[in-house]
Design an enzyme around this catalytic site. Sequence first.
Site, PDB file in Angstrom:
ATOM      1  N   SER A 124     -13.260   0.829   1.351  1.00 16.45           N
ATOM      2  CA  SER A 124     -13.518   1.651   0.701  1.00 16.45           C
ATOM      3  C   SER A 124     -14.253   1.103  -0.519  1.00 16.45           C
ATOM      4  O   SER A 124     -14.072   0.036  -0.967  1.00 16.45           O
ATOM      5  CB  SER A 124     -12.203   2.442   0.121  1.00 16.45           C
ATOM      6  OG  SER A 124     -12.488   3.335  -1.150  1.00 16.45           O
ATOM      7  N   TYR A 148      -3.126   2.079  -2.888  1.00 15.13           N
ATOM      8  CA  TYR A 148      -3.868   2.532  -1.781  1.00 15.13           C
ATOM      9  C   TYR A 148      -5.137   1.546  -1.715  1.00 15.13           C
ATOM     10  O   TYR A 148      -5.253   1.064  -0.669  1.00 15.13           O
ATOM     11  CB  TYR A 148      -4.629   4.046  -2.153  1.00 15.13           C
ATOM     12  CG  TYR A 148      -5.844   4.372  -1.390  1.00 15.13           C
ATOM     13  CD1 TYR A 148      -6.092   4.514  -0.014  1.00 15.13           C
ATOM     14  CD2 TYR A 148      -7.166   4.328  -2.012  1.00 15.13           C
ATOM     15  CE1 TYR A 148      -7.123   4.633   0.805  1.00 15.13           C
ATOM     16  CE2 TYR A 148      -8.298   4.466  -1.474  1.00 15.13           C
ATOM     17  CZ  TYR A 148      -8.425   4.500  -0.001  1.00 15.13           C
ATOM     18  OH  TYR A 148      -9.417   4.739   0.775  1.00 15.13           O
ATOM     19  N   LYS A 152      -6.322  -1.465   1.009  1.00 12.86           N
ATOM     20  CA  LYS A 152      -7.662  -1.744   1.694  1.00 12.86           C
ATOM     21  C   LYS A 152      -8.141  -3.286   1.304  1.00 12.86           C
ATOM     22  O   LYS A 152      -8.707  -4.001   2.392  1.00 12.86           O
ATOM     23  CB  LYS A 152      -8.581  -0.873   1.123  1.00 12.86           C
ATOM     24  CG  LYS A 152      -8.440   0.607   1.428  1.00 12.86           C
ATOM     25  CD  LYS A 152      -8.935   0.876   2.873  1.00 12.86           C
ATOM     26  CE  LYS A 152      -8.761   2.419   3.328  1.00 12.86           C
ATOM     27  NZ  LYS A 152      -8.541   2.544   4.639  1.00 12.86           N
TER      28      LYS A 152
END
Length: 337
Positions: A124, A148, A152
Site C-alpha cells: 500500500s 496496519y 505492510k
Amino acid sequence: MAVLVTGGAGYIGSHTVIQLLNSGEEVIIVDDLSNSSIKVLDRIEELSCKKPKFYKVNILNEEKFEEIFKENKIESIIHFAGFKAVGESVEKPLAYYTNNLISTLIILNIMKKYQINNFVFSSSATVYGDPKSCPILENFPLSTTNPYGTTKLMIENMLKDICNADKKLNVAILRYFNPVGAHESGRIGEEPNGIPNNLMPYITKVAIGKLEILSIFGNDYPTHDGTGVRDYIHVEDLANGHLKALDKIRTNSGLVIYNLGTGKGYSVLDMVKAFSKACGKNIPYKIVKRRAGDIAMCYADSSKARKELGWEAKYDLDRMCEDSWRWQKNNPNGYEN
Ligand code: UD1
C-alpha cells in the site's frame, strides 16, 4: 498449474480473479469469508463463465491450508488476504500483527516446501508515511503511522531479506494507491463491513440514502481547495496490474516493487463533485476537523510500472464514479438481498 489467490473473494481479489480467468489462467481461491461474501463466487462464475476452485480456509489454520497444496499443482500465489482497517489496527494491533504477518510467513514457508517461486504481494502507499513530495517514487523513504501500515512495511522487509537469500524466488510488491470503482457489469464491487472508513464507499452510501451526510475531514490542508488529495485508481486497472506483475515475475527472478496509481491527485471536494455528476444527485457534506493520521497529499509516479510492466491506468475519474455508482445502485445491500 494454478494461480492461488488468497482473499480472492474480496474487493480487489474478486476483480483480479475474473481477469485471470478471462486470460486463461487456472485459479484457486482461498478466503475465510471474514470480510467477504460467499455470493461473490457465483458472480465470478457469472462474469467469467468459469468456476474457480474455492477453499473456505483461514491461512492461520496451517494444516488445512497446506492440504490445498497437496491437492493441487500451484505455480504462483497472489496474496490479498489480510486485515486492512487503519482505525481498527490501532485498537487491535496484536490481531493485525498476528493475522497479517503470520499468514504471510505460513505462505512463504509452504512455498519453500512445495517449491513455488512466484509471489505477488498487496502492499500500500501507506508505506510512504507522510511523503516529502508528490508524485511519489518507489525509492522514497518508507515509514508508517499505524499498525496496519507497519504490517505492510514489515512484510515488504521480510520479502527483501528472503529474496536476497533465495535467488529462485520471484516476488512483486505492488503498492496500491486508493482503489475505487467496480466491475462494469455492476455485479461485483466494494462492500465494507459496517460504516465505511474510506471515502468512496462512504460517498456511495450517502448517495443511496443509507448514510445521511459525508463528513469531510478538514479543509485547511495545503492543497488546491484545502481538502486532502489522493490518487484514486479504478479497481479494474489495479487488477490488471497484478496480471502484468505475474507475467513479469514469471520471466524475471528477484524482487520488484511498483507503485500502482494514476499519477493524478484529486481532492475530497473533487470526488464529491465527480460523484454527484455520475449519480445525478447532490452529495450533502459538512466540513469537520482533520482525521488523526491523515496526510495532505499522496499521489504516485507510476512510470516504473509503465516502463517495466507495460502497465498504465486506463480509466478516468468519471468512469470510476460511474462504476462505483452502478454497483451501489444495483446492490443497495451489497451481496445481501
Ligand atoms: C486509507 C488509509 C491507508 C489505506 C487506505 C486503503 C488512513 C489514514 N489511511 O487511505 O493506510 O492504505 O485507506 O484504502 O486511514 N475522507 C473524508 N471523509 C470520509 C473519509 C475520507 O473526508 O468519510 C478523506 C480523507 O481525509 C482523505 C481522503 O478522503 O483525505 C481519502 O480517505 P480514505 O479513502 O480513507 O483513504 P486514505 O486515508 O488515503
